[in-house]
Scaffold this motif. Structure first.
Motif, PDB file in Angstrom:
ATOM      1  N   SER A 172     -12.777  -3.846  -5.406  1.00 59.20           N
ATOM      2  CA  SER A 172     -11.972  -5.051  -5.240  1.00 59.20           C
ATOM      3  C   SER A 172     -12.665  -6.219  -5.931  1.00 59.20           C
ATOM      4  CB  SER A 172     -11.770  -5.364  -3.750  1.00 59.20           C
ATOM      5  OG  SER A 172     -10.868  -6.440  -3.580  1.00 59.20           O
ATOM      6  N   GLU A 184      -8.370  -3.108  -6.744  1.00 58.98           N
ATOM      7  CA  GLU A 184      -7.609  -4.189  -6.114  1.00 58.98           C
ATOM      8  C   GLU A 184      -7.987  -5.507  -6.785  1.00 58.98           C
ATOM      9  OE1 GLU A 184      -6.729  -5.623  -1.577  1.00 58.98           O
ATOM     10  OE2 GLU A 184      -8.828  -5.551  -2.199  1.00 58.98           O
ATOM     11  N   TRP A 190       0.835  -1.200   0.000  1.00 57.75           N
ATOM     12  CA  TRP A 190       0.000   0.000   0.000  1.00 57.75           C
ATOM     13  C   TRP A 190       0.873   1.255   0.000  1.00 57.75           C
ATOM     14  CZ3 TRP A 190      -4.574   0.418  -1.749  1.00 57.75           C
ATOM     15  CH2 TRP A 190      -5.560  -0.546  -1.528  1.00 57.75           C
ATOM     16  N   THR A 236      -3.036  -8.631  -5.462  1.00 58.40           N
ATOM     17  CA  THR A 236      -2.583  -9.518  -4.388  1.00 58.40           C
ATOM     18  C   THR A 236      -2.559 -10.962  -4.865  1.00 58.40           C
ATOM     19  OG1 THR A 236      -4.834  -9.632  -3.508  1.00 58.40           O
ATOM     20  CG2 THR A 236      -3.376  -7.959  -2.582  1.00 58.40           C
ATOM     21  N   SER A 278      -6.683  -6.805   3.359  1.00 60.94           N
ATOM     22  CA  SER A 278      -6.048  -5.721   2.608  1.00 60.94           C
ATOM     23  C   SER A 278      -7.086  -4.710   2.127  1.00 60.94           C
ATOM     24  CB  SER A 278      -5.274  -6.294   1.419  1.00 60.94           C
ATOM     25  OG  SER A 278      -4.784  -5.268   0.588  1.00 60.94           O
ATOM     26  N   THR A 279      -8.234  -5.203   1.691  1.00 63.68           N
ATOM     27  CA  THR A 279      -9.314  -4.338   1.229  1.00 63.68           C
ATOM     28  C   THR A 279      -9.773  -3.410   2.353  1.00 63.68           C
ATOM     29  OG1 THR A 279     -10.013  -6.233  -0.097  1.00 63.68           O
ATOM     30  CG2 THR A 279     -11.509  -4.352  -0.011  1.00 63.68           C
TER      31      THR A 279
END
Length: 380
Positions: free
Chosen positions: A146, A123, A110, A191, A131-132
């Motif tokens: 995402s 994402e 990030w 990711t 992470s989101t």
């Protein structure tokens, strides 16, 4: 017993001390997002098991919360279907297919993405949603979309994000195709790893925007790249310091294959030490040179196998202290790997940050040193 808040605060302190958290905004996100909402039960590898087997660590049992707040990747799914709560006793073999990435890596990425207030971020790979959630806290729900490939994983992430109080836009689908509704983004962060930069991404990021993604392949060597989009379908970038790896995106993973049968072929001395392929960057250079091959073995005894052509290469030590290689098939895999590794060694065998990448209508090329030097084409 330590509470979630205490363990979270201790993790933030550790990540701040080691340099993973240098931005106050991301430090606030790490301190606010409860990781346990996104992991639930998880798998831990059983030490010494061959092939690797995994034991479930169940939510609420002793040591579970401490594991959640370790700086470690927590495996949450095996073989695309087995979750920790599916295992009633003992340990099970399998290949990890979904996980909660270690917090230091998530936060470092990030930081590297350099997303700012007001940016639209896409994402690729919601995963558990941790992470989101960090992104939604720092950038706001409205700026974050995402995409998750696995509907079961994506559904669990949506539930966890709602429980944590976040509402970014979530999509179930193939993230390699980008946002199905199109649109212009300022940043894309992945990711998962990919064999090449998906073309839709290059048309969904505005010129001047950035893409942060790990490049991998069928030998599962990884390198993290930060690209600047220079125009529709065009970008250039460099590979970053450190050692970043992600599971390869399922549409880019190697195809099913039969059991390996080592067959006779042409033998000659090897011009490089096969153990160079065990080096983090050395193995990645070999993968660039032979992108359709899978690598097995280690040390002096390496095996390369290209299922699509039936080509094979295998090395072994010889009695004089050197190494031999046996090759067969239409693609001389070891010849290609030797040339690439020798090029890399000739300039001192640098880390991946000495490499760059150029993307254009002509293709995608990784180069060593400067853009005008010869390079390797990615397998689009």
């Amino acid at each position: 017993m330590s509470t979630s808040a205490q363990l979270r605060s201790a993790l933030v302190d550790r990540l701040t001390e080691d340099g993973s958290l240098s931005d106050p905004g991301w430090r606030g996100a790490a301190g606010a997002v409860p990781r346990e909402l996104f992991t639930g039960s998880y798998f831990m590898p059983v030490a010494g098991s061959v092939p690797t087997s995994y034991r479930p660590v169940r939510e609420g049992e002793p040591g579970w919360l401490e594991g959640v707040y370790s700086d470690a990747t927590l495996i949450t799914q095996l073989d695309g279907r087995i979750r920790p709560d599916d295992v009633t006793e003992g340990a099970v073999p399998g290949s990890p297919s979904s996980s909660s990435t270690l917090p230091s890596l998530v936060l470092r990425m990030w930081h590297q993405l350099d997303a700012e207030d007001g940016h639209r971020v896409l994402e690729i790979g919601t995963g558990t949603g941790y992470s989101t959630a960090l992104g939604a806290y720092r950038l706001g729900d409205a700026g974050l979309t995402s995409i998750e490939y696995d509907p079961v994983v994506g559904g669990a992430a949506a539930t966890a994000l709602k429980a944590a109080g976040f509402a970014p836009r979530l999509i179930i689908g193939d993230g390699l195709r980008g946002d199905p509704d199109g649109g212009r983004y300022d940043r894309i962060v992945a990711t998962c790893s990919v064999r090449y930069i998906p073309l839709p991404w290059l048309h969904q990021v505005r010129p001047g925007g950035k893409i942060l993604v790990t490049l991998s392949g069928w030998s599962y060597a990884n390198a993290l790249a930060l690209l600047d989009v220079t125009g529709p379908g065009e970008a250039t970038g460099r590979f970053l310091p450190g050692y970043t790896s992600f599971m390869i995106a399922r549409p880019h993973d190697r195809p099913p294959r039969p059991a390996l049968a080592l067959l006779p072929g042409d033998e000659r001395p090897s011009r490089i030490d096969p153990a160079q392929l065990d080096d983090w960057t050395g193995g990645w250079v070999a993968q660039l040179a032979a992108p359709s091959a899978e690598r097995m073995g280690a040390g002096a005894e390496q095996i390369l196998w290209d299922v699509s052509t039936g080509s094979q290469a295998r090395t072994a030590p010889d009695r004089d202290g050197g190494w031999t290689v046996v090759q067969r098939g239409p693609v001389r895999l070891w010849d290609q790997v030797e040339r690439a590794v020798q090029r890399w060694q000739a300039v001192g065998g640098p880390h991946q940050e000495a490499f760059g990448i150029t993307v254009s209508a002509a293709g995608q090329r990784v180069w060593l040193g400067t853009e005008d030097r010869p390079g390797w084409d990615l397998p689009i």
